[in-house]
Design an enzyme around this catalytic site. Structure first.
Site, PDB file in Angstrom:
ATOM      1  N   TRP A 187       8.343  -5.742 -13.891  1.00  0.00           N
ATOM      2  CA  TRP A 187       7.025  -6.237 -13.476  1.00  0.00           C
ATOM      3  C   TRP A 187       6.674  -7.422 -14.349  1.00  0.00           C
ATOM      4  O   TRP A 187       6.852  -7.388 -15.572  1.00  0.00           O
ATOM      5  CB  TRP A 187       5.950  -5.161 -13.631  1.00  0.00           C
ATOM      6  CG  TRP A 187       4.577  -5.721 -13.385  1.00  0.00           C
ATOM      7  CD1 TRP A 187       3.982  -5.959 -12.179  1.00  0.00           C
ATOM      8  CD2 TRP A 187       3.652  -6.190 -14.380  1.00  0.00           C
ATOM      9  NE1 TRP A 187       2.741  -6.518 -12.357  1.00  0.00           N
ATOM     10  CE2 TRP A 187       2.508  -6.679 -13.697  1.00  0.00           C
ATOM     11  CE3 TRP A 187       3.679  -6.241 -15.780  1.00  0.00           C
ATOM     12  CZ2 TRP A 187       1.413  -7.210 -14.367  1.00  0.00           C
ATOM     13  CZ3 TRP A 187       2.578  -6.770 -16.449  1.00  0.00           C
ATOM     14  CH2 TRP A 187       1.464  -7.235 -15.745  1.00  0.00           C
ATOM     15  N   GLU A 228       8.546  -4.632  -9.003  1.00  0.00           N
ATOM     16  CA  GLU A 228       7.192  -4.124  -8.746  1.00  0.00           C
ATOM     17  C   GLU A 228       6.237  -5.247  -8.360  1.00  0.00           C
ATOM     18  O   GLU A 228       6.101  -6.234  -9.072  1.00  0.00           O
ATOM     19  CB  GLU A 228       6.667  -3.415  -9.994  1.00  0.00           C
ATOM     20  CG  GLU A 228       5.253  -2.879  -9.845  1.00  0.00           C
ATOM     21  CD  GLU A 228       4.754  -2.199 -11.103  1.00  0.00           C
ATOM     22  OE1 GLU A 228       3.599  -1.753 -11.115  1.00  0.00           O
ATOM     23  OE2 GLU A 228       5.520  -2.143 -12.094  1.00  0.00           O
ATOM     24  N   LYS A 230       2.354  -6.841  -7.158  1.00  0.00           N
ATOM     25  CA  LYS A 230       0.951  -6.700  -7.524  1.00  0.00           C
ATOM     26  C   LYS A 230       0.140  -7.698  -6.714  1.00  0.00           C
ATOM     27  O   LYS A 230       0.586  -8.813  -6.452  1.00  0.00           O
ATOM     28  CB  LYS A 230       0.747  -6.947  -9.017  1.00  0.00           C
ATOM     29  CG  LYS A 230      -0.654  -6.585  -9.500  1.00  0.00           C
ATOM     30  CD  LYS A 230      -0.740  -6.524 -11.007  1.00  0.00           C
ATOM     31  CE  LYS A 230      -2.101  -6.010 -11.468  1.00  0.00           C
ATOM     32  NZ  LYS A 230      -2.185  -5.829 -12.923  1.00  0.00           N
ATOM     33  N   ASP A 261       3.056   0.515  -6.743  1.00  0.00           N
ATOM     34  CA  ASP A 261       2.072   1.003  -7.708  1.00  0.00           C
ATOM     35  C   ASP A 261       0.759   1.233  -6.970  1.00  0.00           C
ATOM     36  O   ASP A 261       0.263   0.361  -6.253  1.00  0.00           O
ATOM     37  CB  ASP A 261       1.884  -0.026  -8.826  1.00  0.00           C
ATOM     38  CG  ASP A 261       0.982   0.467  -9.938  1.00  0.00           C
ATOM     39  OD1 ASP A 261      -0.209   0.756  -9.647  1.00  0.00           O
ATOM     40  OD2 ASP A 261       1.422   0.536 -11.085  1.00  0.00           O
ATOM     41  N   HIS A 264      -1.963  -1.549  -7.133  1.00  0.00           N
ATOM     42  CA  HIS A 264      -1.594  -2.952  -6.995  1.00  0.00           C
ATOM     43  C   HIS A 264      -1.832  -3.529  -5.603  1.00  0.00           C
ATOM     44  O   HIS A 264      -1.149  -4.465  -5.190  1.00  0.00           O
ATOM     45  CB  HIS A 264      -0.118  -3.135  -7.380  1.00  0.00           C
ATOM     46  CG  HIS A 264       0.103  -3.082  -8.858  1.00  0.00           C
ATOM     47  ND1 HIS A 264       1.291  -3.443  -9.459  1.00  0.00           N
ATOM     48  CD2 HIS A 264      -0.720  -2.713  -9.879  1.00  0.00           C
ATOM     49  CE1 HIS A 264       1.194  -3.293 -10.765  1.00  0.00           C
ATOM     50  NE2 HIS A 264      -0.020  -2.843 -11.042  1.00  0.00           N
ATOM     51  N   HIS A 288       4.687   4.216  -8.831  1.00  0.00           N
ATOM     52  CA  HIS A 288       3.836   4.328 -10.006  1.00  0.00           C
ATOM     53  C   HIS A 288       2.542   4.965  -9.535  1.00  0.00           C
ATOM     54  O   HIS A 288       1.688   4.306  -8.933  1.00  0.00           O
ATOM     55  CB  HIS A 288       3.579   2.962 -10.634  1.00  0.00           C
ATOM     56  CG  HIS A 288       4.645   2.527 -11.581  1.00  0.00           C
ATOM     57  ND1 HIS A 288       4.560   1.389 -12.337  1.00  0.00           N
ATOM     58  CD2 HIS A 288       5.833   3.113 -11.915  1.00  0.00           C
ATOM     59  CE1 HIS A 288       5.632   1.276 -13.091  1.00  0.00           C
ATOM     60  NE2 HIS A 288       6.424   2.313 -12.843  1.00  0.00           N
ATOM     61  N   ASP A 296      -7.047  -2.388 -10.308  1.00  0.00           N
ATOM     62  CA  ASP A 296      -5.913  -1.758 -10.979  1.00  0.00           C
ATOM     63  C   ASP A 296      -6.307  -1.314 -12.382  1.00  0.00           C
ATOM     64  O   ASP A 296      -5.887  -1.884 -13.379  1.00  0.00           O
ATOM     65  CB  ASP A 296      -4.744  -2.741 -11.036  1.00  0.00           C
ATOM     66  CG  ASP A 296      -3.513  -2.147 -11.696  1.00  0.00           C
ATOM     67  OD1 ASP A 296      -3.301  -0.930 -11.551  1.00  0.00           O
ATOM     68  OD2 ASP A 296      -2.771  -2.893 -12.358  1.00  0.00           O
ATOM     69  N   ASP A 298      -5.949   1.818 -13.701  1.00  0.00           N
ATOM     70  CA  ASP A 298      -5.033   2.803 -14.305  1.00  0.00           C
ATOM     71  C   ASP A 298      -5.751   4.016 -14.873  1.00  0.00           C
ATOM     72  O   ASP A 298      -5.557   4.396 -16.022  1.00  0.00           O
ATOM     73  CB  ASP A 298      -4.175   2.141 -15.390  1.00  0.00           C
ATOM     74  CG  ASP A 298      -3.238   1.101 -14.813  1.00  0.00           C
ATOM     75  OD1 ASP A 298      -2.435   1.466 -13.944  1.00  0.00           O
ATOM     76  OD2 ASP A 298      -3.294  -0.073 -15.217  1.00  0.00           O
ATOM     77  N   ASP A 328       1.645   5.941 -14.149  1.00  0.00           N
ATOM     78  CA  ASP A 328       1.251   4.718 -14.844  1.00  0.00           C
ATOM     79  C   ASP A 328      -0.266   4.679 -14.973  1.00  0.00           C
ATOM     80  O   ASP A 328      -0.971   4.246 -14.076  1.00  0.00           O
ATOM     81  CB  ASP A 328       1.750   3.486 -14.082  1.00  0.00           C
ATOM     82  CG  ASP A 328       1.460   2.192 -14.831  1.00  0.00           C
ATOM     83  OD1 ASP A 328       1.023   2.268 -15.993  1.00  0.00           O
ATOM     84  OD2 ASP A 328       1.666   1.109 -14.252  1.00  0.00           O
TER      85      ASP A 328
END
Length: 420
Positions: A187, A228, A230, A261, A264, A288, A296, A298, A328
């Site tokens: 990433w 990955e 985004k 993810d 993302h 993820h 994003d 997390d 993640d």
């Protein structure tokens, strides 16, 4: 207090109910044992790593909060991971970033070697877990422009290409030493804060850099490449070079894994809806699993609708051998070990709940066009006693049942974390 007799009695009753629906609880638990979930090491220290623990996070990476007890050394981090894993049932892996190397002298990122991660391999062998890996293309003097593998300066691109090539060697080392392939995910934060004139050139440079990185063949028996995407990030609100469309095309044409993810994409966009589509064009997926709150951010994974939908898509489509599940998130506002335990147990709960669904029956009803029964049974399935099976599974695995783990985390915080 959850007694063994209560748990077993509840399980026997649940087993009878699921049996009437054609679902074998013992088989479901056995299948769950075969699905590894890769925990992320960076929850334990707020993505600081050991290259420069006091360095500033860049590349859109932020850990908010100042809860006491952050791990400050490899030994502390491994001890915290051990403790967290002791409260999580089933098959686990650990996901490392390159900044978690160990060396007595400074090591530049394009010079990392397997020897810098030997202690992690020794730990993983003792813990009987596999290791996954990530190049760290952020929080570095050569990433401050939010451009790495797509940077217009060839010297900067070359540095990050060398870093990713060196990371592949570390990942291969993990696979060879531990007997299970390491998934290495690339990433990069590359993008622009405001609207660019040339959207194509950075993507051409990114593709060229990635091609150079994966040019040397490495057996998938030891190492697997993933890329990955985004949508946007802090400092790259208007444009990212590595968009979903870019990486889907790249993964499909280069025979590498695509990483989806959960944070993302657009705020109303979910990765559960993408899994079946993407599986038609790439051999393997990396997930993820995270929890975005409007962006994003997390957050710790909850057992919410999207987490369940992700698990259900994997199970309903028989994709357990083709989907690699990683977590993640990094939350510094709560106990970091509790965050690991909550998030990882929730992922496993979702998988078990999906395994206990009468999927074949529901598919038959759907294929017959009886959408009334499909909806009715889907809704009734939500209240089936899957939690009794989960409690029994935890009991079998020798980990705390329900919230019994919390008192141990609180005690560990008092005896260990608060003394750091």
């Amino acid at each position: 207090m959850n007694t063994k007799e209560q748990i077993q009695s509840s399980y026997v009753n649940a087993q009878k109910i699921f049996s009437e629906l054609g679902v074998d609880c013992e088989e479901a638990m056995e299948l769950l044992n075969g699905i590894p979930v890769s925990m992320h090491c960076w929850q334990g220290d707020d993505v600081s790593g050991f290259e420069d623990p006091d360095g500033e996070l860049t590349g859109g990476i932020q850990a908010t909060g100042s809860h006491p007890g952050k791990a400050k050394s490899p030994a502390q981090l491994r001890a915290d991971i051990d403790f967290a894993m002791s409260m999580i049932p089933g098959n686990l892996r650990l996901n490392l970033h390159a900044i978690y190397l160990e060396s007595d002298t400074p090591v530049e990122r394009d010079e990392i070697k397997p020897e810098h991660f030997a202690n992690w391999v020794d730990w993983a062998r003792d813990a009987r877990v596999g290791l996954d890996f990530n190049p760290s293309c952020f929080s570095h003097p050569l990433s401050v422009d939010n451009m790495t593998l797509s940077h217009p300066d060839s010297e900067v691109r070359d540095f990050w290409v060398r870093h990713c090539i060196a990371s592949r060697k570390v990942s291969e080392y993990f696979g060879k030493e531990l007997g299970t392939p390491s998934v290495m995910n690339i990433w990069v934060p590359d993008g622009y804060k405001d609207v660019p004139i040339d959207r194509l050139a950075p993507r051409k440079r990114l593709a060229e850099s990635l091609d150079r990185i994966i040019a040397e063949p490495i057996s998938k028996k030891f190492h697997k490449d993933a890329v990955e995407s985004k949508l946007f990030g802090i400092g790259t609100e208007a444009y990212t070079a590595g968009s979903n469309e870019f990486y889907l095309g790249y993964a499909a044409t280069r025979d590498v894994m695509l990483c989806l993810d959960a944070g993302h994409f657009h705020p109303t966009e979910v990765i559960s809806d993408k899994i079946s589509s993407v599986s038609m064009y790439v051999d393997e997926l990396l997930l993820h699993v995270s929890r975005p709150v409007r962006w994003d951010s997390d957050h710790v994974v909850m057992l919410d609708d999207e987490t369940q939908a992700i698990a259900s898509e994997i199970i309903r489509n028989n994709l357990t051998e083709r989907v690699n599940i990683g977590l993640d998130f990094f939350d510094a506002s709560i106990n970091r070990i509790a965050a690991w335990v909550i998030g990882t147990r929730n992922m496993k709960k979702a998988l078990l709940k999906a395994l206990l669904e009468p999927t074949d029956q529901l598919k038959d009803i759907e294929n017959a066009g009886d959408f009334t029964s499909r909806l009715a049974l889907q809704e009734e399935a939500k209240s089936l006693p899957w939690a009794a099976v989960w409690d029994y599974y935890c009991l079998q695995q020798g980990v705390p049942v329900r919230a019994d783990w919390l008192k141990d985390v609180k005690q560990y915080e008092q005896e260990v974390l608060l003394k750091r």
